[in-house]
Design a protein around this motif. Sequence first.
Motif, PDB file in Angstrom:
ATOM      1  N   GLY A 111     -20.993 -40.390  31.162  1.00 52.46           N
ATOM      2  CA  GLY A 111     -20.566 -40.024  29.823  1.00 52.46           C
ATOM      3  C   GLY A 111     -19.291 -40.753  29.457  1.00 52.46           C
ATOM      4  N   ASP A 112     -18.770 -40.491  28.259  1.00 55.66           N
ATOM      5  CA  ASP A 112     -17.598 -41.222  27.771  1.00 55.66           C
ATOM      6  C   ASP A 112     -16.331 -40.374  27.697  1.00 55.66           C
ATOM      7  OD1 ASP A 112     -18.132 -39.568  25.650  1.00 55.66           O
ATOM      8  OD2 ASP A 112     -18.542 -41.171  24.207  1.00 55.66           O
ATOM      9  N   TRP A 113     -16.364 -39.132  28.169  1.00 52.31           N
ATOM     10  CA  TRP A 113     -15.228 -38.209  28.127  1.00 52.31           C
ATOM     11  C   TRP A 113     -14.789 -37.917  26.684  1.00 52.31           C
ATOM     12  CZ3 TRP A 113     -11.603 -36.842  32.444  1.00 52.31           C
ATOM     13  CH2 TRP A 113     -12.193 -37.069  33.700  1.00 52.31           C
ATOM     14  N   ARG A 114     -15.688 -38.143  25.733  1.00 50.69           N
ATOM     15  CA  ARG A 114     -15.379 -37.830  24.335  1.00 50.69           C
ATOM     16  C   ARG A 114     -16.532 -37.108  23.664  1.00 50.69           C
ATOM     17  NH1 ARG A 114     -11.728 -42.179  21.265  1.00 50.69           N
ATOM     18  NH2 ARG A 114     -11.221 -40.187  20.272  1.00 50.69           N
ATOM     19  N   SER A 115     -17.537 -36.735  24.470  1.00 51.42           N
ATOM     20  CA  SER A 115     -18.759 -36.138  23.944  1.00 51.42           C
ATOM     21  C   SER A 115     -19.260 -35.056  24.890  1.00 51.42           C
ATOM     22  CB  SER A 115     -19.852 -37.207  23.785  1.00 51.42           C
ATOM     23  OG  SER A 115     -19.384 -38.340  23.090  1.00 51.42           O
ATOM     24  N   GLY A 116     -20.190 -34.241  24.378  1.00 49.53           N
ATOM     25  CA  GLY A 116     -20.874 -33.288  25.223  1.00 49.53           C
ATOM     26  C   GLY A 116     -22.016 -33.957  25.972  1.00 49.53           C
ATOM     27  N   ALA A 117     -22.765 -33.167  26.704  1.00 46.84           N
ATOM     28  CA  ALA A 117     -23.917 -33.694  27.438  1.00 46.84           C
ATOM     29  C   ALA A 117     -24.988 -34.180  26.469  1.00 46.84           C
ATOM     30  CB  ALA A 117     -24.487 -32.620  28.353  1.00 46.84           C
ATOM     31  N   ASP A 118     -25.574 -35.329  26.760  1.00 47.44           N
ATOM     32  CA  ASP A 118     -26.607 -35.930  25.913  1.00 47.44           C
ATOM     33  C   ASP A 118     -27.975 -35.409  26.356  1.00 47.44           C
ATOM     34  OD1 ASP A 118     -28.538 -37.652  24.738  1.00 47.44           O
ATOM     35  OD2 ASP A 118     -27.078 -39.272  24.587  1.00 47.44           O
ATOM     36  N   ALA A 119     -28.538 -34.499  25.570  1.00 46.68           N
ATOM     37  CA  ALA A 119     -29.822 -33.891  25.930  1.00 46.68           C
ATOM     38  C   ALA A 119     -30.929 -34.933  25.972  1.00 46.68           C
ATOM     39  CB  ALA A 119     -30.179 -32.785  24.941  1.00 46.68           C
ATOM     40  N   GLY A 120     -30.846 -35.956  25.131  1.00 47.93           N
ATOM     41  CA  GLY A 120     -31.860 -37.014  25.132  1.00 47.93           C
ATOM     42  C   GLY A 120     -31.884 -37.779  26.436  1.00 47.93           C
ATOM     43  N   LEU A 121     -30.717 -38.090  26.983  1.00 46.83           N
ATOM     44  CA  LEU A 121     -30.648 -38.793  28.264  1.00 46.83           C
ATOM     45  C   LEU A 121     -31.165 -37.907  29.399  1.00 46.83           C
ATOM     46  CD1 LEU A 121     -27.197 -40.651  28.079  1.00 46.83           C
ATOM     47  CD2 LEU A 121     -29.491 -41.620  27.818  1.00 46.83           C
TER      48      LEU A 121
END
Length: 396
Positions: A111-121
């Motif tokens: 991740g980028d430490w600026r977002s939540g978990a990406d459900a699509g990934l």
Amino acid sequence: MTHSGRHFLQIPGPTNTPLPVLAAVAKPTIDHRGPEFQKLGEAVLAGIRSVFKTSGPVIIYPASGTGAWEAALVNTLSPGDHVLMFETGWFATLWNKMAGRLGINAEFLKGDWRSGADAGLIEARLKEDKGHAIKAVCVVHNETSTGAASNIAAVRRAIDNARHPALLLVDTISSLASIDYRHEEWGVDVTVGGSQKGLMLPPGLSFNAISEKALAAAKKARLPRSFWDWEDMLAANKTGYFPYTPATNLLQGLKVALDMLHEEGLDNVFARHDRAAEATRRAVIHWGLEIQCRNPAEYSSSLTAVRLPEGHSADGLRAEILKRSNMSLGNGLGPLADRVFRIGHLGDFHDLMVMGTLAGVEMGLAVCGIPHRPGGVEAAMKYLNGNAGSVAYAAE
């Protein structure tokens, strides 16, 4: 240095403990095998379920949230099991490291430490796992290091869309009783919680909310466990007791904290946090500073992490604010060290405390010579007074 006036504890936890809770913790210790404790145990074990929004069991440990992380893993997994985790920030990284130390094969989606978990990934990776080697998906609901909240309902849909049997384990340490969370509705198998944030208690209690699927997995799990074992806890909890000496006085405080939350109403609690968070963000945006979380849909209602311009020290700002205003703010963690400061707005607070916090920050920005547009406090006050119109994310 001695300060007059109250200390502003505005870190993202531990949070301020209300006086009624402190009074309950300070009451004489009672016999943890006696009938008075049985009533207390039954009350807190029942009351905590509504905070997790589950009809299933919630186990209470005399430990920090880190202990409940370990309990979630060792009760459901076996040595060498493959788990999928998502890098939302510092605390997701620590949970991932713990899994590795326990002999679990932990795969960390970047991740980028600026977002939540990406459900699509997560969904895409689970679809690749045709043999269902992945036994669990572990996600931090509210990443305390970045102020980004993950969409757990979307992660549940991702697992279902992939037709994957993996367990869903979620850390809600800095969101429980602060941000709407639904263990049962969202199909979470183990939810990890802690006492020292939205529950308004001192550190020392942690929680596992458990699904039927997780209980079934525990019967086959082979990671070593003794202190953390669910089986012994659940057996004793049936009668309101614990298999070993519990944190009796903290449980006395928990009873009062639960009463306070239920009296206010959880929806009202969440709305109060949303309101404080929006006021804080309006101040930050007016100042011309950058919020660490990039996506407004993922903004946390528990805390706001603020990035300073290049060449300016977040730790220097925090130190100056502590010295001048007797206020503690959260530091940046890991790669965000000295780049970010974090404003906690969770637990026991009201509008005036939010305004005092923001005033302390704005004074600190001025004293430290950090470029900013004055008037962020006024922007927050305008919003709190009900004159700001709909939620917006641009400086007026």
